[in-house]
Design an enzyme around this catalytic site. Structure first.
Site, PDB file in Angstrom:
ATOM      1  N   GLU A 281     -47.368 -53.223 -46.880  1.00 38.07           N
ATOM      2  CA  GLU A 281     -48.573 -53.902 -46.408  1.00 38.07           C
ATOM      3  C   GLU A 281     -49.736 -52.934 -46.235  1.00 38.07           C
ATOM      4  O   GLU A 281     -50.818 -53.118 -46.786  1.00 38.07           O
ATOM      5  CB  GLU A 281     -48.255 -54.600 -45.077  1.00 38.07           C
ATOM      6  CG  GLU A 281     -49.418 -55.365 -44.510  1.00 38.07           C
ATOM      7  CD  GLU A 281     -49.025 -56.373 -43.441  1.00 38.07           C
ATOM      8  OE1 GLU A 281     -47.934 -56.982 -43.541  1.00 38.07           O
ATOM      9  OE2 GLU A 281     -49.825 -56.580 -42.505  1.00 38.07           O
TER      10      GLU A 281
ATOM     11  N   ASP B 295     -44.858 -51.160 -39.942  1.00 43.66           N
ATOM     12  CA  ASP B 295     -45.080 -51.784 -38.629  1.00 43.66           C
ATOM     13  C   ASP B 295     -45.958 -50.867 -37.768  1.00 43.66           C
ATOM     14  O   ASP B 295     -46.993 -51.289 -37.254  1.00 43.66           O
ATOM     15  CB  ASP B 295     -43.739 -52.043 -37.933  1.00 43.66           C
ATOM     16  CG  ASP B 295     -42.785 -52.830 -38.810  1.00 43.66           C
ATOM     17  OD1 ASP B 295     -43.011 -54.031 -39.002  1.00 43.66           O
ATOM     18  OD2 ASP B 295     -41.814 -52.233 -39.334  1.00 43.66           O
TER      19      ASP B 295
ATOM     20  N   TYR C 147     -42.422 -47.629 -42.358  1.00 43.95           N
ATOM     21  CA  TYR C 147     -43.580 -47.147 -41.594  1.00 43.95           C
ATOM     22  C   TYR C 147     -44.700 -48.170 -41.467  1.00 43.95           C
ATOM     23  O   TYR C 147     -45.721 -47.890 -40.849  1.00 43.95           O
ATOM     24  CB  TYR C 147     -44.131 -45.871 -42.266  1.00 43.95           C
ATOM     25  CG  TYR C 147     -43.040 -44.851 -42.463  1.00 43.95           C
ATOM     26  CD1 TYR C 147     -42.572 -44.105 -41.388  1.00 43.95           C
ATOM     27  CD2 TYR C 147     -42.421 -44.689 -43.702  1.00 43.95           C
ATOM     28  CE1 TYR C 147     -41.531 -43.206 -41.541  1.00 43.95           C
ATOM     29  CE2 TYR C 147     -41.386 -43.788 -43.868  1.00 43.95           C
ATOM     30  CZ  TYR C 147     -40.936 -43.059 -42.789  1.00 43.95           C
ATOM     31  OH  TYR C 147     -39.904 -42.191 -42.931  1.00 43.95           O
TER      32      TYR C 147
ATOM     33  N   SER D 194     -50.178 -49.516 -47.015  1.00 43.29           N
ATOM     34  CA  SER D 194     -50.631 -48.655 -48.117  1.00 43.29           C
ATOM     35  C   SER D 194     -51.256 -49.494 -49.231  1.00 43.29           C
ATOM     36  O   SER D 194     -52.155 -49.033 -49.946  1.00 43.29           O
ATOM     37  CB  SER D 194     -49.494 -47.779 -48.651  1.00 43.29           C
ATOM     38  OG  SER D 194     -48.417 -48.550 -49.123  1.00 43.29           O
TER      39      SER D 194
ATOM     40  N   ARG E 146     -47.020 -49.732 -51.657  1.00 39.78           N
ATOM     41  CA  ARG E 146     -45.975 -50.711 -51.354  1.00 39.78           C
ATOM     42  C   ARG E 146     -46.285 -51.415 -50.027  1.00 39.78           C
ATOM     43  O   ARG E 146     -47.224 -51.048 -49.322  1.00 39.78           O
ATOM     44  CB  ARG E 146     -44.633 -49.996 -51.259  1.00 39.78           C
ATOM     45  CG  ARG E 146     -44.503 -49.129 -50.012  1.00 39.78           C
ATOM     46  CD  ARG E 146     -43.209 -48.327 -50.008  1.00 39.78           C
ATOM     47  NE  ARG E 146     -42.845 -47.933 -48.653  1.00 39.78           N
ATOM     48  CZ  ARG E 146     -41.883 -47.064 -48.359  1.00 39.78           C
ATOM     49  NH1 ARG E 146     -41.186 -46.495 -49.339  1.00 39.78           N
ATOM     50  NH2 ARG E 146     -41.593 -46.767 -47.100  1.00 39.78           N
TER      51      ARG E 146
ATOM     52  N   GLN F 242     -52.069 -40.369 -41.328  1.00 40.78           N
ATOM     53  CA  GLN F 242     -52.729 -41.515 -41.985  1.00 40.78           C
ATOM     54  C   GLN F 242     -54.119 -41.209 -42.562  1.00 40.78           C
ATOM     55  O   GLN F 242     -54.382 -41.584 -43.711  1.00 40.78           O
ATOM     56  CB  GLN F 242     -52.832 -42.683 -41.003  1.00 40.78           C
ATOM     57  CG  GLN F 242     -51.773 -43.732 -41.224  1.00 40.78           C
ATOM     58  CD  GLN F 242     -51.961 -44.913 -40.300  1.00 40.78           C
ATOM     59  OE1 GLN F 242     -52.701 -44.865 -39.319  1.00 40.78           O
ATOM     60  NE2 GLN F 242     -51.266 -45.998 -40.592  1.00 40.78           N
TER      61      GLN F 242
HETATM   62  O1  TRH Z   1     -43.364 -48.203 -45.112  1.00 37.53           O
HETATM   63  P1  TRH Z   1     -43.587 -49.535 -45.694  1.00 37.53           P
HETATM   64  O2  TRH Z   1     -42.609 -49.958 -46.672  1.00 37.53           O
HETATM   65  O3  TRH Z   1     -43.650 -50.591 -44.524  1.00 37.53           O
HETATM   66  C1  TRH Z   1     -43.136 -51.911 -44.618  1.00 37.53           C
HETATM   67  C2  TRH Z   1     -44.149 -52.934 -44.927  1.00 37.53           C
HETATM   68  O4  TRH Z   1     -45.187 -52.887 -43.987  1.00 37.53           O
HETATM   69  C3  TRH Z   1     -43.517 -54.283 -44.906  1.00 37.53           C
HETATM   70  O5  TRH Z   1     -44.482 -55.264 -45.151  1.00 37.53           O
HETATM   71  C4  TRH Z   1     -42.895 -54.513 -43.567  1.00 37.53           C
HETATM   72  O6  TRH Z   1     -42.283 -55.750 -43.577  1.00 37.53           O
HETATM   73  C5  TRH Z   1     -41.913 -53.416 -43.335  1.00 37.53           C
HETATM   74  O7  TRH Z   1     -42.582 -52.160 -43.392  1.00 37.53           O
HETATM   75  C6  TRH Z   1     -41.249 -53.556 -42.012  1.00 37.53           C
HETATM   76  O8  TRH Z   1     -45.034 -49.563 -46.401  1.00 37.53           O
HETATM   77  P2  TRH Z   1     -46.515 -49.633 -45.798  1.00 37.53           P
HETATM   78  O9  TRH Z   1     -46.816 -50.955 -45.215  1.00 37.53           O
HETATM   79  O10 TRH Z   1     -47.390 -49.166 -46.850  1.00 37.53           O
HETATM   80  O11 TRH Z   1     -46.550 -48.563 -44.632  1.00 37.53           O
HETATM   81  C7  TRH Z   1     -46.516 -47.192 -44.855  1.00 37.53           C
HETATM   82  C8  TRH Z   1     -47.354 -46.484 -43.798  1.00 37.53           C
HETATM   83  O12 TRH Z   1     -47.107 -45.085 -43.863  1.00 37.53           O
HETATM   84  C9  TRH Z   1     -48.846 -46.673 -43.995  1.00 37.53           C
HETATM   85  O13 TRH Z   1     -49.475 -46.853 -42.746  1.00 37.53           O
HETATM   86  C10 TRH Z   1     -49.299 -45.355 -44.594  1.00 37.53           C
HETATM   87  C11 TRH Z   1     -48.347 -44.408 -43.927  1.00 37.53           C
HETATM   88  N1  TRH Z   1     -48.175 -43.118 -44.599  1.00 37.53           N
HETATM   89  C12 TRH Z   1     -48.769 -41.994 -44.064  1.00 37.53           C
HETATM   90  O14 TRH Z   1     -49.468 -42.091 -43.047  1.00 37.53           O
HETATM   91  N2  TRH Z   1     -48.579 -40.805 -44.670  1.00 37.53           N
HETATM   92  C13 TRH Z   1     -47.857 -40.671 -45.808  1.00 37.53           C
HETATM   93  O15 TRH Z   1     -47.733 -39.542 -46.328  1.00 37.53           O
HETATM   94  C14 TRH Z   1     -47.263 -41.835 -46.386  1.00 37.53           C
HETATM   95  C15 TRH Z   1     -46.494 -41.745 -47.659  1.00 37.53           C
HETATM   96  C16 TRH Z   1     -47.436 -43.044 -45.749  1.00 37.53           C
END
Ligand code: TRH
Length: 367
Positions: free
Chosen positions: A262, A15, A13, A264, A260, A244
């Site tokens: 980027e 990206d 999520y 979050s 985890r 979000q």
């Molecule tokens: O989901 P991710 O592991 O995304 C990853 C990283 O961005 C990584 O760097 C990238 O290379 C890869 O994707 C393709 O973790 P991240 O970055 O934290 O993104 C999660 C998103 O989900 C963040 O915008 C928060 C959102 N989210 C919600 O909106 N509601 C929720 O309940 C949860 C758990 C997350």
């Protein structure tokens, strides 16, 4: 400014998480007219329930959202074209860009490594004859910064001071009354958003051993190994995926966040509270270099640092014991202090929405 943002969901999520925040920041904060192209609307809908995955065209919060399916039918590039994470706009769109010459920005991945500062803002001549500029997020004034909406600190502080609103929020997430009562009695509240390889069960044991006990909120589908874990001293509660803005509020209310990737990661930092970051794993352990680069900028007390490294280690380490040491009174207070100070220092830097908008405005004046 009219802007096109292209987002390819590689996995998870992050990206779309970053692109959606950027779209809102530019549209709501700078008054830009934003069109967001996303190739996976199902992933988008998980973090923004207003998205209807079946629709090719929709408008959400004053932002035009397009399902990115090729060939594109709208070939009218805005003044700025932003591709997220080198995702490459489709060939027919680039052909249209050759006629209108928009500013072309590649928004890069986040890294704390030193080389980022020297590459931020550099132009790159493309085979099409167009010029693309690299735009790097980062933690210093010599980078593009991080997305941080104006008013975030005040909104967060008000939320953190409002226990009744937090209780109501937790109830809406399905957290039982008895668990909310345990929180009032002093149990520490943690959230967990990690990749499958994280030693989550070990960490759970460390939390359970805290004298005041703990509560662990885990989004559905994350760390399935925890489903079989039962520990006295720890309440593990499954919560739904939330939009979000609610995710941010969830991080703000917790004592400790395990995050985890980027987006979050950055949002946990904005909570001003201790967090453990699981960096996105890459081949040949490249990610560990990136983790070290960030740790060099983040003044963690030694027990928290050891826990952060163990949380990201490929080989088994005694995460439960390390967690006990990092969460003990003295180290915990030092960790809280680091989190508060880092947030304050970062809040003084311009945010990525503004630096990107200003970069584009300045660039357009030179042409
Ligand atoms: O989901 P991710 O592991 O995304 C990853 C990283 O961005 C990584 O760097 C990238 O290379 C890869 O994707 C393709 O973790 P991240 O970055 O934290 O993104 C999660 C998103 O989900 C963040 O915008 C928060 C959102 N989210 C919600 O909106 N509601 C929720 O309940 C949860 C758990 C997350």
């Amino acid at each position: 400014m009219r802007a096109d943002i292209f987002c390819r969901v590689v996995d998870n999520y992050g990206d779309i998480g970053v692109c959606w925040r950027l779209a809102r920041r530019l549209a709501h904060g700078r008054g830009w007219q934003v069109r967001l192209w996303v190739d996976d609307l199902d992933a988008f809908a998980r973090i923004e329930p207003g998205v209807q995955p079946a629709l090719a065209t929709q408008t959400l919060q004053n932002i035009a959202v397009r399902h990115w399916r090729e060939p594109l039918t709208e070939l009218d590039p805005g003044d700025v074209v932003i591709e997220a994470f080198a995702c490459d706009p489709p060939a027919e769109f680039i052909a249209a860009m050759r006629a209108t010459h928009p500013l072309w920005i590649n928004l890069e991945y986040l890294s704390a490594e030193a080389w980022v500062e020297s590459c931020h803002g550099l132009p790159s001549q493309q085979p099409s004859g167009l010029v693309k500029h690299f735009f790097f997020p980062g933690f210093t004034a010599a980078t593009g910064g991080l997305i941080r909406e104006p008013g975030l600190s005040a909104a967060r502080d008000a939320w953190q001071a409002d226990r009744p609103a937090q209780d109501e929020f937790l109830r809406r997430l399905g957290v039982p009354e008895s668990v909310i009562a345990r929180r009032h009695a002093g149990a520490r509240l943690a959230t967990l958003f990690c990749y499958p390889q994280a030693p989550a069960a070990d960490l759970a044991r460390g939390l359970a051993a805290l004298p005041e006990g703990a509560i662990l909120l885990v989004p559905q589908g994350v760390a399935p190994a925890l489903d079989g874990v039962a520990l006295s001293g720890l309440d593990i509660v499954r919560v739904p995926f939330v939009p979000q803005p609610d995710f941010d509020r969830l991080l703000w209310l917790a004592d400790l966040n395990l995050v985890r990737g980027e987006d979050s990661f950055v949002r946990a930092a904005w909570a001003g509270r201790p967090f453990l970051w699981q960096i996105y794993p890459q081949q040949d352990a490249v990610h560990l270099t990136k983790l070290d680069a960030w740790l060099a900028r983040y003044d963690l007390p030694a027990p928290a640092r050891a826990l952060m490294q163990a949380w990201n280690a490929a080989a088994a380490t005694d995460v439960a014991t390390l967690a006990g040491a990092a969460l003990a009174d003295g180290p915990w207070q030092a960790w809280e202090n680091t989190a508060r100070e880092w947030d304050k220092a970062q809040a003084a830097l311009p945010d990525l929405g503004d630096t990107l908008a200003d970069f584009c405005t300045d660039l357009s004046k030179t042409r």
